[in-house]
Design an enzyme around this catalytic site. Structure first.
Site, mmCIF file in Angstrom:
data_model
loop_
_atom_site.group_PDB
_atom_site.id
_atom_site.type_symbol
_atom_site.label_atom_id
_atom_site.label_comp_id
_atom_site.label_asym_id
_atom_site.label_seq_id
_atom_site.Cartn_x
_atom_site.Cartn_y
_atom_site.Cartn_z
ATOM 1 N N HIS A 7 -10.886 5.428 -4.738
ATOM 2 C CA HIS A 7 -10.319 6.347 -4.295
ATOM 3 C C HIS A 7 -8.851 5.571 -3.814
ATOM 4 C CE1 HIS A 7 -8.961 10.383 -2.368
ATOM 5 N NE2 HIS A 7 -8.010 9.842 -2.558
ATOM 6 N N HIS A 9 -4.563 5.301 -4.900
ATOM 7 C CA HIS A 9 -3.380 5.630 -5.741
ATOM 8 C C HIS A 9 -2.440 4.374 -5.943
ATOM 9 C CE1 HIS A 9 -4.183 9.935 -5.032
ATOM 10 N NE2 HIS A 9 -4.881 9.636 -3.882
ATOM 11 N N GLU A 190 -9.156 18.063 1.999
ATOM 12 C CA GLU A 190 -8.631 17.160 2.810
ATOM 13 C C GLU A 190 -7.772 17.906 3.767
ATOM 14 O OE1 GLU A 190 -5.222 14.798 0.643
ATOM 15 O OE2 GLU A 190 -5.167 13.588 2.131
#
Ligand code: ADE
Ligand code: ZN
Length: 334
Positions: A7, A9, A190
């Site tokens: 995970h 970006h 989240e």
């Protein structure tokens, strides 16, 4: 310690120094003249205040070389942290909507990924994220634009502003991705509620949940996630910086582990959130007093939860076993 990062970006890994270099190289006007003022802007109230700066910052990425440089810098840093396999997120809509061609984005990223494999033996894969504030029709457009490179992609996911954009909005898009043999993941829980995590599992049929923190509010869901061994890619330092959690003391991570979930630790947007993967491991170890065996379990989970083909996954796990066998005895104590 050998591990996977699942995970992260790419656009969230541009260090301030590189960001300012890219702005100058591409003659892009930005409101920060030096690294210190830029870093001072990394003070976020919530996910949206972060996304505003993050999407705007994407303007400095113009040429394939830019996408290459950012990706290569992350992969170098990850290699230094013991990452042997990385599954990277990229949000092409943030670039194609500015007139940057999909080919430019993907070819730059893949050149860096091939270099990391060749130079550091670090394997990696790419997951394209649809931005959830955009429509499902735009997600389908993204899929069509990416199809010429389908065989080089791991799959698709969902990122961006969560609240008000539930997974159900993308149910047909995910079914379509799955029918094309793509792996699917989604950010859920989240800032959004447990029901979003449930929707991601039940409607989108995701292979992994990104974050997933809110699942602790639904006991039945927690049990279901443990039984199905659906991995959660948890990002503790991100959660602190975006005020998802006040502190590691009140973070849900210990409860997720207690419930027997397949938890992995990740950095999310490391240049914005004050740490790469090992910083996440270390700060959690200090906060929770983890024994080394807990760190090993998290590393094992990351390789288990990866989308590596079976022979490579087994080889990666064997590297972790070899590391543990060489380490002091407390590393293998249960
Ligand atoms: N895009 C980049 N970082 C993100 C995060 N933490 N949540 C949702 N979308 C993101
Ligand atoms: Zn994320």
């Amino acid at each position: 310690m050998p591990k996977a990062e699942l995970h992260m970006h790419i656009e969230g890994s541009i260090e301030p120094e590189l960001f300012l270099q890219l702005a100058e190289r591409n003659a892009v006007q930005v409101p920060w003249s030096d690294v210190d003022t830029l870093r001072a802007a990394y003070d976020f109230r919530d996910l949206q205040s972060f996304l505003d700066l993050y999407y705007d910052g994407c303007r400095v990425l113009v040429h394939a070389q830019d996408f290459h440089d950012v990706t290569r810098a992350y992969l170098r840093r990850a290699h230094a942290d013991g990452v042997i396999h990385a599954e990277l997120f990229l949000g092409p809509q943030g670039h194609t909507s500015r007139g940057v061609a999909m080919a430019t984005v993907l070819e730059g990223v893949w050149a860096a990924m091939r270099e990391a494999q060749r130079e550091d033996g670090l394997s990696s894969g790419l997951i394209l994220l649809a931005q959830r504030h955009r429509s499902e029709a735009e997600a389908f457009e993204l899929l069509e634009q990416a199809m010429p490179w389908a065989e080089h992609l791991l799959g698709f996911g969902l990122g961006g502003a969560e609240v008000g954009h539930p997974p159900s909005k993308f149910e047909r898009f995910f079914a379509h991705c799955r029918s094309r043999g793509m792996r699917v993941v989604a950010h859920a829980g989240e800032e959004g509620p447990a029901s979003y995590v449930r929707e991601a599992v039940e409607l989108l049929q995701v292979d992994r949940i990104d974050h997933g923190n809110a699942c602790v509010d639904d006991e039945a869901l927690l049990r279901q996630l443990a039984e199905s061994r659906t991995p959660l890619t948890v990002c503790p330092l991100s959660n602190l910086r975006l005020n998802v959690s006040d502190s590691l003391d009140t973070h849900v991570l210990p409860r997720l582990l207690q419930a027997g979930l397949c938890v992995t630790l990740n950095s999310d947007d490391p240049s914005f959130f004050g740490g790469y993967i090992n910083d996440n491991f270390l700060q959690c170890q200090q906060a929770y007093g983890w024994a080394p065996s807990q760190l090993v379990e998290l590393a094992r989970n990351s390789l288990d939860a990866s989308f590596l083909p079976e022979p490579q996954r087994r080889a990666a796990l064997a590297r972790l076993d070899a590391f543990v066998a060489r380490a002091p005895r407390q590393w293998s104590a249960a």
